[in-house]
Each structure stands twice: as C-alpha cells, then as structure tokens.
Design a protein around this motif. Sequence first.
Motif, PDB file in Angstrom:
ATOM      1  N   GLU A   1       0.923   4.028  -2.968  1.00  0.00           N
ATOM      2  CA  GLU A   1       0.671   5.453  -2.750  1.00  0.00           C
ATOM      3  C   GLU A   1       1.877   6.290  -3.145  1.00  0.00           C
ATOM      4  OE1 GLU A   1      -0.294   5.614   1.332  1.00  0.00           O
ATOM      5  OE2 GLU A   1      -2.307   4.703   1.099  1.00  0.00           O
TER       6      GLU A   1
ATOM      7  N   GLN B   1       0.833  -1.201   0.000  1.00  0.00           N
ATOM      8  CA  GLN B   1       0.000   0.000   0.000  1.00  0.00           C
ATOM      9  C   GLN B   1       0.865   1.247   0.000  1.00  0.00           C
ATOM     10  OE1 GLN B   1      -2.441  -0.727   3.482  1.00  0.00           O
ATOM     11  NE2 GLN B   1      -4.221  -1.258   2.196  1.00  0.00           N
TER      12      GLN B   1
ATOM     13  N   GLU C   1       1.691   9.046  -5.942  1.00  0.00           N
ATOM     14  CA  GLU C   1       2.045  10.429  -5.608  1.00  0.00           C
ATOM     15  C   GLU C   1       3.163  10.937  -6.516  1.00  0.00           C
ATOM     16  OE1 GLU C   1       3.639  13.029  -1.765  1.00  0.00           O
ATOM     17  OE2 GLU C   1       3.215  10.878  -1.573  1.00  0.00           O
TER      18      GLU C   1
END
Length: 1069
Positions: A56, A52, A60
């Motif tokens: 992310e 995870q 990003e």
Amino acid sequence: MMNSHLQGATLQDLEQRRPQLEELITAAQNLKNKTSNQEARTVITDRIERIQSQWEEVQEHLQSRRQQLNDMLKDSTQWLEAKEEAEQVLGQARAKLESWKEGPYTMDAIQKKITETKQLNKDLRQWQINVDVVNDLALKLLRDYSADDTRKVHMITENINASWASIHKRVSEREATLEETHRLLQQFPLDLEKFLAWLTEAETTANVLQDATHKQRLLEDSKGVRELMKQWQDLQGEIEAHTDIYHNLDENGQKILRSLEGSDDAALLQRRLDNMNFKWSELRKKSLNIRSHLEASSDQWKRLHLSLQELLVWLQLKDDELSRQAPIGGDFPTVQKQNDVHRAFKRELKTKEPVIMSTLETVRIFLTEQPLEGLEKLYQEPRELPPEERAQNVTRLLRKQAEEVNSEWEKLNLHSADWQRKLDEALERLQELQEATDELDLKLRQAEVIKGSWQPVGDLLIDSLQDHLEKVKALRGEIAPLKENVSHVNDLARQLTTLGIQLSPYNLNTLEDLNTRWKLLQVAVEDRIRQLHEAHRDFGPTSQHFLSTSVQGPWERAISPNKVPYYINHETQTTCWDHPKMTELYQSLADLNNVRFSAYRTAMKLRRLQKALCLDLLSLSAACDALDQHNLKQNDQPMDILQIINCLTTVYDRLEQEHNNLVNVPLCVDMCLNWLLNVYDTGRTGRIRVLSFKTGIISLCKAHLEDKYRYLFKQVASSTGFCDQRRLGLLLHDSIQIPRQLGEVASFGGSNIEPSVRSCFQFANNKPEIEAALFLDWMRLEPQSMVWLPVLHRVAAAETAKHQAKCNICKECPIIGFRYRSLKHFNYDICQSCFFSGRVAKGHKMHYPMVEYCTPTTSGEDVRDFAKVLKNKFRTKRYFAKHPRMGYLPVQTVLEGDNMETNLQAEYDRLKQQHEHKGLSPLPSPPEMMPTSPQSPRDAELIAEAKLLRQHKGRLEARMQILEDHNKQLESQLHRLRQLLEQPQAEAKVNGTTASSPSTSLQRSDSSQPMLLRVVGSQTSESMGEEDLLSPPQDTSTGLEEVMEQLNNSFPSSRGRNTPGKPMREDTM
C-alpha cells in the motif's frame, strides 16, 4: 512526460502483480491455519501485515508521484508556452532595435525616432506581462518542484530576464539621447542667434576700446589708462563667460553639420559656423591687442617679464597635467572619460592660445620699438653697468623667456596632439573590441540557451535520436562562424597590446570568459554529437544493442566488422559464431538420434528448432506483412545483417504483442538470425539472399502446407505465373539447405538439386515452364528432396493428438503423438517412441504392415482398418515382396546426373594453386578480423582478390564437405546393414511393413561453427494403403547389389493419407 509514462507503466505492472500478492497472502493464510505453532503464526501474521503495508505504501507513493508528475507536466507545459510567447516578443523587440539606424540630424528625423522609441516603450510595457507570466510560472516550478532538476528552468528564465533588462536599458538610453538631441536641435538656432548678437555687441565695444587705446599720448594720462583698463577687463570677463557657450555651439554645430552632409542646410550652417568662429577669433585678438597697448608704460618690460614667467609656469603645469593623463585606459568607458578630460584640456589650450600669442607678439614689438636709451632707463641694477650692457641684458632676458615660452607652447601642442591621436586610435579599437565582444557574447548566449535545453541522451526516445542528431549538427554548422568572431576578438586584443594599451581586468576577464565559453560550447557540441552517434549506433533502428541482452554472463555478444554477431565466453576466453542457447539447442537434438527414420528425425529436430525460435507462433499473413513492410520484393537482392535484424524485429515485436509471455524479442531475433546464418551463410559473409530469408522463415512458420507451397512458388515464378528450371532450382536449393544444416541432406537426395528439378519437369511432361498447379501436384507426391516438410507438419499435428489406445510394447495409454496400428494383427498399436526406436513385441514381425495416424481415428477408419487386417491375414510374404511401394517420390541421388561437385573440386584446386602461387596468406576468421586500410593500390587489389578467393574456397570446401559426409553416411549405412543382415531374423523385428534402416549419428565440427550434431541415415517406408505394402528382403544371404537396391528404396513412407487416417497436409503447425 517520459517519467509520467514510466510511473504509469509501473502502476500498471503493480496492478498486474496484485493477483500474485493475493495468492501469496492466501497461501500464507493457509499455512498459518495449518500450523499450531503460535510463534510461527505470529511471524506469518507479521510478514503478511508488513507486505500489505509495503504494497500500500508503494502504491500510494507511486500514485502520489504520478499525480505530482502530471501536475509538473501541466505546469511545465504552461511555462513552455509562456516562454515561447516571451521569446517571441523578445525577438520582436530585438528586431526593432536592430532596425534602428543613424539617420539625418534633423528635427523631423529625430522626432520620428522619438515617436518610434515611445511606441516601442509602450509595446514593452504591454510585453512586460508576458515576461512576468514566465517569471511567475518559473517561480512556481522552482518552488513546487525544488526536489527535481529545475536548473534548465532557472537558467532559461535568467536569460530571458537578462535579455529583457538589456532591451529596456537600450531603449531608455536611446530615448534619453533622442530627447536631448531634440532639445539641442530646438535650442541650437536660438542659442546661435543669441551668441552672434552678443558677438556683434562685443565687437562694437572692442572697436571703441581699440580706437581709444591708439590715441597719442595716452600713456601719459594714467587716469585714462586705468579707466580703459577697467573697460577692457569687463570686456574680457564677458569673453571668458561666453567661452564655454562658444565651444558648445561649435561642437553641436559640427555634429549637426556631419548629419546634414551634402544638403543645402549643411552649406548654410557651415557659413554661419564659419562666421561665428571668425568673429570669435577676431574679438579675442582685438581684446589682447587692447591689453598690450594699455600695458605699454614705463615698467612694461617688467610686466612682460612677469607674464612670460607666468606662462612658463602655466605651460609646465599643463605639461605635467597632460603627462598625468597617461597611460591609456584598458576599456572603452575609461578611455572615453580620458578623451572628455583631454577635450576640456584642449579647450583650455585653445583659450590660452591668444594670450600666449599676444604676449609673444607684445615682447617682439617691445624689443623692436624700444631704443637702447629707453632700455637703459628701464633696467636699473644695484651696481653700475655700461648702458650698452644693460640694454643687452634686458633684451637677452626677454628674448630668452619668449623663446622658452614659444618652445614649451609648441611642445605642449605636439604632446596634446599626440595624446589625442592615441586616444582616438584607442577609442576606435576599444569600441570595435566592445562591439565584437558584445556580438560574440550574444551569439554564445543564444547557443548556450539551446545547449541548456538539451535533455540527457539517456532520457531521449530512441526514435528521436536521429532528429536530435540532425539538430545538433545544424547547431554545429550555425556556431562554426563564431570561430571567426573569436579570432577577431583575440586579434583586436593583441593589436591593443602592441599599441601599448594594457587591457583592464574587466576586458581581460571578458576575453577569457568568451574564449572559455567558446571552447566549452565546441566540446559540448562535439560530445553531444558523439553521444548521440553512439546512442544511435547502439540503440537506434540500425543498432544491434538491444540484442546484447540475449546472452547472460559470462557470455558477451560482439559484432564483427561486417556486422555479423559472435559470442565471447569470458570464462574460457573463447569465441564462437553460435549463440550459447543455440549451442544448447543443437546439443539437445542429440536426444533425437535414436529416431531410426531420417525424415521423422529431421522433422522432429526442425520442430524443436521451430519452437525454440517461436516460429510456430508466426502466421503466414504476419510473415508476409513484415516482409512487405520492409519492401523485400527483389528476391535476388542480398540482405545484410541489419536488414535481417530489422525484419526479424518486426516479426517478433508483433508476436510479442500477441503472445506476451512466450516471446523474448532479443533472444528470438538473435537465435533466428543465428539459425539463418548457419543455414545460408556458413562463411559468415554477413549477407544472404532475400529468397533464402523467405524460404527459411516461411518453411518454419505456422500455415497450411499448400499455402506455403503456393507462396514459395510465387517467389520464384515470373510475372505471368510460370517458373523455369533455373528458378525452381533456386527454390529447391534454398529449401534443401535446411536439412543440410542438420546433417540430414544425404537422406533427401543430397545437395545436388538437379535431379529434383528434372523430376518435377518430367512430371510436367518436360514443359519449358510449369505453373503453380503442376508444382502443387508434384509436391503432393512428396518428392524425396522435400519430404521433410510435410513430415514436419504431421509431427506438429501429432503433438497434441491423444489416441484412446494402449501401446502393446510400453503399455502407454492413451497414446500421445503418432499412433501406429498393425494391419496384420487385431488391436495391436505402437506409440511413436517405441516405433521410432525400433522396439518390437513378441508375436509381431517387423515386416508386418502398419498404418500411421496423427489424429484420433473415427469409427469409419476403424472399420476400414479392420477390413485391411482381414485381407492381410490371407496374404503371404511373397505378395508383399512383389508389391513394394515407397512413401515418397524418389529422385536421382547425388551420384547421378551432372557431377557438379567434381567440377567444383577442380575449380577449387585451380584457385588454390593460384592463391598459393601469389603467396597470399589466409586471413583470420571473422571474429578476429579487424578492418584494415590498404597501403597501396596493389595491396588493395591483392586483398580484394584474396577475399574473392576465400569466398570461392569457402563454397568449394562446403561442397566437398557435403560430399564427404555423403560418403561417410553411405559407408556407415552399408556397415550397419551388413550387421543387421548377419543377425538372426528373430532379432530384427521392426514395426511397419518394411525393414528399418537404423541410423547412425555422426558428429562433425564445422569450421565456422561450434560442434554440431549431424545425424545421417536412411529411412524406411511403411505401407499406408491396401496395396501399398513394402516387404524387405528377409534372406540373410542377400548380396551387396540387393542391399544397394534396397537402400535406394528404404525411405519412410508418408502415404498415410491413402489410408483411413486423416490427411495432414491441410493441417497447420
């Protein structure tokens, strides 16, 4: 922009994969909940958190990079717009500079030029804003995006600033020069008048002094001589003080005179300058004459002796000074300075010339006027000499010195003139060299700016490759004249070397730099064109490079000289025409050889092929759109490989948009191309007819059967909608190639389509032409040569059919695919697998009638079948034997009609003999072929004839191979039939009402393909109507004639549409 699109695509792909991440996390959580091992739970939790976190972080980073790229795109766009505006004003400034020409040297012309220059300076101050904006935006790009490649921005900005600085410098220098010229033109008339007025006063003074020096007995009055000498010195001082003024006026006057050449003002100025020069010369002569008279005293010979000695020393010094001015400099500024120095040197010589001439004249006069007695008194020596000898010594001394002065003076003048000539020639050549180098540098800089703006070839869009190629070719044409400029510069440098002028290091470096830049520019342009050519060849619209991904290692896709692809296996070091996946597909078709009925066997093979090529997803309208898009309207015209690939790419690109996960465009294009060449170009000539292409694609696309018939008929029909026998023969010939490629042609009447054509026109009452309606009626009868196509549609329709019944043999329930219901026994059904393989159940005879269903039955159909079973319960075997009905329209076999193959064989034998007689050796197969260039017209003729013979030979061999296959198939069928007839009848049970003729699989290796599984065999026909029952002979003693007759009638029935079953010709695949 491309990077931004890539980032956007990556983000989109990331979002599309988010469900997979969630599923993975959910699965991990479930796994964690199911395990009680704490260590495993900890590991799973850590993995979940890490993935995870990585997800992310990547998301990003991508969003941040995308935002940065968007900002970069915005800033770059602003900079590009500002750059274009700056380049535009630079172009305007250059145009104005180039428009300036040397004009007349008048006040009005100079004032006009000054006004133009000031206006340009004003414009430059306004345009400075554009340059400043470019620099500010470039600085922002270089500062904010230093991690990216900003070399082009830096280089272009430097070029703009360098050009701008050069323009500023030229304008400033021009303005200063014009101001100086303007001041000079304003001051010149005043200075000239003032100088002429002084000349007039000086002439008056000189005349008075000259008159005073010519008075008698002046030399006896020493006081008067001193007074006159003092006045002469004052006059000479004024003359020397005005010497520079005179030279400046003379030079400026000459400049003005050259600019006014041919005008009235020029003539007036010329007269005034001539008057000034004359007065100045006369004044100097008078001054020297006055001095010579004043110096005529008793010690005059000594003074003359000293003057001559001084002149000799001065001449020697000046000669040394002139020698030190050599050698000539190696660049224009240096030589210009040398020229200025020598001009001052010449002015000094010109100033000294009257002194030297006057002294020599005085010596001449002195030696002429003085008697020997006077010389005796003047010359006193320590020892007594005879008077005559003393006089001769004085004369000899003065004359020798005078001759030396005169000789040295002439030599110095010649040396100065020669040096001036060399300087002038060097200045001219060096100025020409400088202008040529400046011009070449400017042009190279412009070309280098264009070169610097090139993007890497790998970053270019495929569609723009041709446009970029044309632009680079245009640039090559534009820089081609630079070769003459480079040669001219080098020639000028060589000429200077031959003149003994050693070029300065600056000029040598400039020449080396220009030559290097020119070579690098040429290399860069040629490399760019080569790279674009290769990219256009490999990736452009006419390339096949995108198909290279259709194979994986160790396979490699290669292209023969005629653009036909072939495949190299690097492990086995072999080549073959067929794609590895196509080979696997053909090998997988062997699984269908156990299907005993050739029409179904062929249809099922085609269905598998259709799915592998993804043509089951292609609608007829989409196929027509693609064909129209590529303007494939001339059906008799050949298509080359690139045309086929382009059309197939259009087809599969559209399918990929509609079925993203089902279509691999490169693989499908390559496989379909492979199949089309196997069907219509077995010799791999690289060309097939447009009609053949359409026939292959339309036959296997997804459409209603009759829509396919209508479309194909339209392709061979005339503009009036009618079709003659020849055109119909073309269509049937192309159609029969599809089962022929699978080795099934013998079961469909053979490759000779003439019997089928005759059958169609006999059906139309032998009309010379038929229309679409008659053709459709004939096709509905399912002629033997085309029966595989409707069977293919029924196979496609039956794939997803689910029948609520149980197979009485394998007990499958529900039955998937075809369902065969007995019309002799109640509740007796067989699945397609058992039926095709000839399996039987106890109590069911193989001659019992059966009906085929490819869709689930309705209650009405069940009732009708029940009635038929009741009727058949009361019918005997003899009835079925007397009422045989075939499930297709039979035509003459390949052995009937005109024996075309025999004629072709005769032609082949004749051509082969000619071929051998001419001693032509066979050429290698296309994968090994290399393009050759004929060495002579005879060689070219022989090669062309060999190629033609090879094509004939290939066609004839294909025909002969077909006939041989037919014979083998018939022999195999007869052999198998004899075996079946010799077996007990109880072991010959087959589903349906006719005796099945089981097929035998034969394999044949085509000369232009790898091993293909060729399945041959006859096909049985089941009865599909109440009266359409065919009973096979059951007597084991049947003779060969009866077997042959039965063989001609043993074709599978497709008459299920006359039974309660639903008609399938309206269903689409």
